[in-house]
Design an enzyme around this catalytic site. Structure first.
Site, PDB file in Angstrom:
ATOM      1  N   LYS A  56       0.809  -1.228   0.000  1.00  0.00           N
ATOM      2  CA  LYS A  56       0.000   0.000   0.000  1.00  0.00           C
ATOM      3  C   LYS A  56       0.842   1.278   0.000  1.00  0.00           C
ATOM      4  O   LYS A  56       0.449   2.305   0.555  1.00  0.00           O
ATOM      5  CB  LYS A  56      -0.993   0.011   1.173  1.00  0.00           C
ATOM      6  CG  LYS A  56      -1.929  -1.188   1.200  1.00  0.00           C
ATOM      7  CD  LYS A  56      -2.555  -1.497  -0.153  1.00  0.00           C
ATOM      8  CE  LYS A  56      -3.524  -0.429  -0.608  1.00  0.00           C
ATOM      9  NZ  LYS A  56      -4.032  -0.675  -1.992  1.00  0.00           N
ATOM     10  N   HIS A 116       6.981  -7.293  -2.512  1.00  0.00           N
ATOM     11  CA  HIS A 116       6.829  -6.605  -1.234  1.00  0.00           C
ATOM     12  C   HIS A 116       7.846  -7.156  -0.223  1.00  0.00           C
ATOM     13  O   HIS A 116       7.751  -6.858   0.972  1.00  0.00           O
ATOM     14  CB  HIS A 116       5.429  -6.831  -0.654  1.00  0.00           C
ATOM     15  CG  HIS A 116       4.321  -6.115  -1.361  1.00  0.00           C
ATOM     16  ND1 HIS A 116       4.457  -4.831  -1.853  1.00  0.00           N
ATOM     17  CD2 HIS A 116       3.036  -6.494  -1.636  1.00  0.00           C
ATOM     18  CE1 HIS A 116       3.308  -4.469  -2.416  1.00  0.00           C
ATOM     19  NE2 HIS A 116       2.445  -5.453  -2.306  1.00  0.00           N
ATOM     20  N   SER A 146      -4.245   2.844   4.731  1.00  0.00           N
ATOM     21  CA  SER A 146      -4.512   2.219   3.440  1.00  0.00           C
ATOM     22  C   SER A 146      -4.505   0.691   3.551  1.00  0.00           C
ATOM     23  O   SER A 146      -5.358   0.007   2.976  1.00  0.00           O
ATOM     24  CB  SER A 146      -3.471   2.692   2.421  1.00  0.00           C
ATOM     25  OG  SER A 146      -3.808   2.237   1.136  1.00  0.00           O
TER      26      SER A 146
END
Length: 303
Positions: A56, A116, A146
């Site tokens: 995010k 990620h 988020s």
């Protein structure tokens, strides 16, 4: 991907598993852990471009920017398939679909890939091949908000619980892909040892064209002003929110339930103020100061 394939694609993804495991103490989806050896032994190529982010932090945004830079601003070509198809997510294994590793291995060069993973879990071949990496960092407060809404709608991740529960989990790093502090500080510390462009989400919001130009130069592309303008327009929040190739609307609600929260939610700096209680902000700021002291990494939480 051909639009006619979307229904079949959606049907195959109907069954979603949100169980988590862990690798070296970092919480990751169970399916990722099952094929961890395959992921860690992934073979990068010298002309790969890797987009790395904490979840995010502007991943989809950067994917679309880089894809358009490599296509010299050809919007039609950029619409060839959904962002999650054209940019393999190397550690994802969305059963029964192919894993990110399989998807990447099937691609021709040059490949645009995403991850990620924190630095210590990144497949070593990325360092060995001296791959160009674009790391996007976003201030922790907005990232938390988020991610909270993303975990609410993403059926493949554990439910976040209430905002108060999530605040504690996130601050402690007990969320998928681990803690924000470890991730961001880890990438910051190695940025000068490799071909890493460290970009701030807030900087892109402030002056998208300036940052798009910086990214294109890092990738060895000198683009004309009108091409930069095209990329800026096509990657604006309002355009991407309406673009089925970037807004994840092609996924079934059994995977991303956008009736709970849209994937493209706000794309702003400072939304944390609508969530953080005064007491939470005090607790957060104390913890943040301790962890970030002496790192030399400064974020803006408002513009």
């Amino acid at each position: 991907m051909n639009p006619e394939l979307f229904p079949k694609f959606s049907e195959e993804l109907e069954i979603v598993d949100n169980k988590m495991g862990e690798v070296q103490g970092v919480p990751l989806p169970e399916a990722t852990c099952e094929i961890w050896e395959q992921i860690y032994n992934f073979q990068a190529r010298e002309d790969d471009i890797l987009i790395s982010t904490y979840p995010k932090a502007g991943t989809t945004w950067m994917q679309e920017i880089v894809d358009l830079i490599m296509l010299d601003g050809d919007v039609k070509k950029s619409m060839r398939s959904p962002c999650f198809v054209k940019v393999p997510f190397i550690e994802l294994y969305p059963k029964p679909m192919p894993s990110g590793v399989q998807a990447a291995n099937a691609m021709e060069s040059p490949r645009l890939l995403k991850t990620h993973l924190p630095t210590q879990l990144l497949p070593p071949s990325f360092w060995e091949k001296n791959v160009k990496v674009i790391y996007v960092a976003r201030n922790m407060k907005d990232c938390m908000v988020s991610y909270f809404h993303f975990q609410r709608m993403n059926q493949a991740l554990p439910h976040p619980g209430t905002w108060n529960e999530y605040f504690s989990k996130f601050t402690a790093g007990n969320v998928p892909w681990g803690g924000w502090f470890d991730h961001v500080i880890g990438w910051w510390k190695i940025k000068d040892k490799h071909q890493i462009l460290f970009v701030f989400y807030e900087d892109i919001i402030e002056d998208p064209k300036r940052e798009i130009r910086k990214i294109s130069q890092f990738l060895g592309k000198e683009l004309r002003e009108e091409v930069l303008d095209t990329i800026q327009h096509h990657t604006s929040f309002s355009t991407m929110k309406e673009n089925p190739m970037t807004n994840y609307s092609v996924l079934p609600s059994s995977v991303f339930d956008q009736s709970i929260s849209p994937f493209m939610r706000k794309g702003k700096v400072g939304d944390w103020k609508n969530h953080f209680l005064v007491a939470q902000n005090i607790v957060f700021d104390e913890e943040y100061q301790k962890k970030m002291e002496g790192i030399g990494l400064n974020f803006r939480t408002e513009l």
